[in-house]
Scaffold this motif. Structure first.
Motif, PDB file in Angstrom:
ATOM      1  N   SER A 160       3.116   9.827 -11.504  1.00  0.00           N
ATOM      2  CA  SER A 160       2.587   8.521 -11.080  1.00  0.00           C
ATOM      3  C   SER A 160       1.291   8.141 -11.781  1.00  0.00           C
ATOM      4  O   SER A 160       0.817   7.017 -11.641  1.00  0.00           O
ATOM      5  CB  SER A 160       2.400   8.492  -9.553  1.00  0.00           C
TER       6      SER A 160
ATOM      7  N   ARG B 125       6.684   2.483  -0.067  1.00  0.00           N
ATOM      8  CA  ARG B 125       6.624   3.606  -1.024  1.00  0.00           C
ATOM      9  C   ARG B 125       5.760   4.744  -0.491  1.00  0.00           C
ATOM     10  O   ARG B 125       6.054   5.917  -0.733  1.00  0.00           O
ATOM     11  CB  ARG B 125       6.081   3.117  -2.380  1.00  0.00           C
TER      12      ARG B 125
ATOM     13  N   GLY C 196       0.331  11.267  -4.617  1.00  0.00           N
ATOM     14  CA  GLY C 196       1.380  10.457  -5.219  1.00  0.00           C
ATOM     15  C   GLY C 196       2.387  11.337  -5.915  1.00  0.00           C
ATOM     16  O   GLY C 196       2.098  12.492  -6.215  1.00  0.00           O
TER      17      GLY C 196
ATOM     18  N   ASP D  12       1.548   5.299  -7.177  1.00  0.00           N
ATOM     19  CA  ASP D  12       2.961   5.395  -7.563  1.00  0.00           C
ATOM     20  C   ASP D  12       3.184   4.461  -8.746  1.00  0.00           C
ATOM     21  O   ASP D  12       2.679   3.332  -8.741  1.00  0.00           O
ATOM     22  CB  ASP D  12       3.860   5.010  -6.376  1.00  0.00           C
TER      23      ASP D  12
END
Ligand code: ADP
Ligand code: MG
Length: 255
Positions: free
Chosen positions: A53, A246, A49, A225
């Motif tokens: 995050s 994402r 990530g 995230d």
């Protein structure tokens, strides 16, 4: 089932790590906003990530280097977030390896591996040395036991840090970007040690940017995230066919 133990796995063995609705605030900043996941015994879970995050915070909550604001964490069925939990005992089951190796600079490699065994685990010197030598051997550094950290490469220092964690004989290992501080040519030796460890059945949670390692060694890949788990699954499936925008956007930048 009591309030402080929980057995959610099949075959009657509790998960190695079970995180339930974990929230973490730093002041007004909520950096983990409801995390649920588990790691089974012998499983290798890789966490990826973007920076910020919450990956490190999640890992640090699992061994209570950070205190969760809300939610529960169970380690081998015991709730570590219970105010009455024996935190030191629970923590001793979890080895941790950081991006910066954090070796004691004024101690030899061998002493780095024996000191906590003697002072924390209460082992006799001879036994501590025997366990330390076995672990130095395991990480391929048996011949460097007298070396001080400054005389070792970054990769060697990180392998010493892994051997030091293993010398406490933990049931599971947490790695927070263990190769991110290394020169590229030193990364492979560290990943090889981690791969051997996984093959021996060690339960591992690994925050990493090494997608090859995640694909090859990971049983599960978790993408975080903004303080949540956006997506998780079998590593090659997540990497090849991410379901969320994402995840796609992140992977398009790093792969
Ligand atoms: P990652 O490891 O994914 O890069 P972190 O868990 O380190 O993310 O950080 C998540 C967020 O929490 C970031 O916004 C970071 O600034 C914040 N944070 C982390 N540790 C602290 C702390 N000790 N005090 C205040 N904020 C923190
Ligand atoms: Mg981090």
């Amino acid at each position: 089932m009591s309030d402080t133990s929980r057995d959610t796995r099949t075959e009657g063995t509790p998960a190695a790590i079970d995180v339930v609705d974990l929230h973490k605030y730093f002041g007004d900043n909520e950096v983990l906003t409801g995390i649920d996941f588990h790691v089974d015994n012998g499983e290798v879970v890789c966490v990826i990530g973007p920076s910020g995050s919450g990956k490190s915070t999640l890992l640090r909550c699992v061994n209570l280097l950070e205190v969760p604001t809300k939610g529960k964490i169970f380690v081998e069925g015991q709730e570590i977030t219970d105010p009455d939990a024996d935190v030191d005992k629970l923590r001793s089951r979890i080895g941790m390896v950081f991006q910066q190796f954090n070796l004691f600079p004024h101690m030899t490699a061998l002493r780095n591996l024996t000191i906590a065994q003697e002072k924390v685990a209460g082992r006799k010197k001879d036994e501590a040395i025997e366990i330390a030598r076995r672990n130095l051997e395991k990480v391929g550094l048996a011949d460097r036991e007298s070396a001080y950290p400054a005389h070792l490469s970054g990769g060697q220092q990180q392998r010493i840090a892994i051997a030091r964690a293993l010398s406490m004989e933990p049931d599971m290992m947490l790695f927070d970007e263990p190769t991110s501080a290394l020169d590229p040519e030193l990364v492979g030796d560290v990943l090889a040690v981690m791969k051997d460890l996984a093959a021996e059945g060690m339960t591992m949670m690994v925050v990493t940017h090494e997608m090859g390692f995640a694909r090859e060694v990971g049983d599960k890949l978790v993408f975080m995230d903004g303080g949540v788990i956006v997506e998780e699954g079998e590593p090659s499936a997540v990497l090849a066919d991410p379901q969320h925008e994402r995840t796609q956007s992140f992977l398009s930048k790093v792969l």
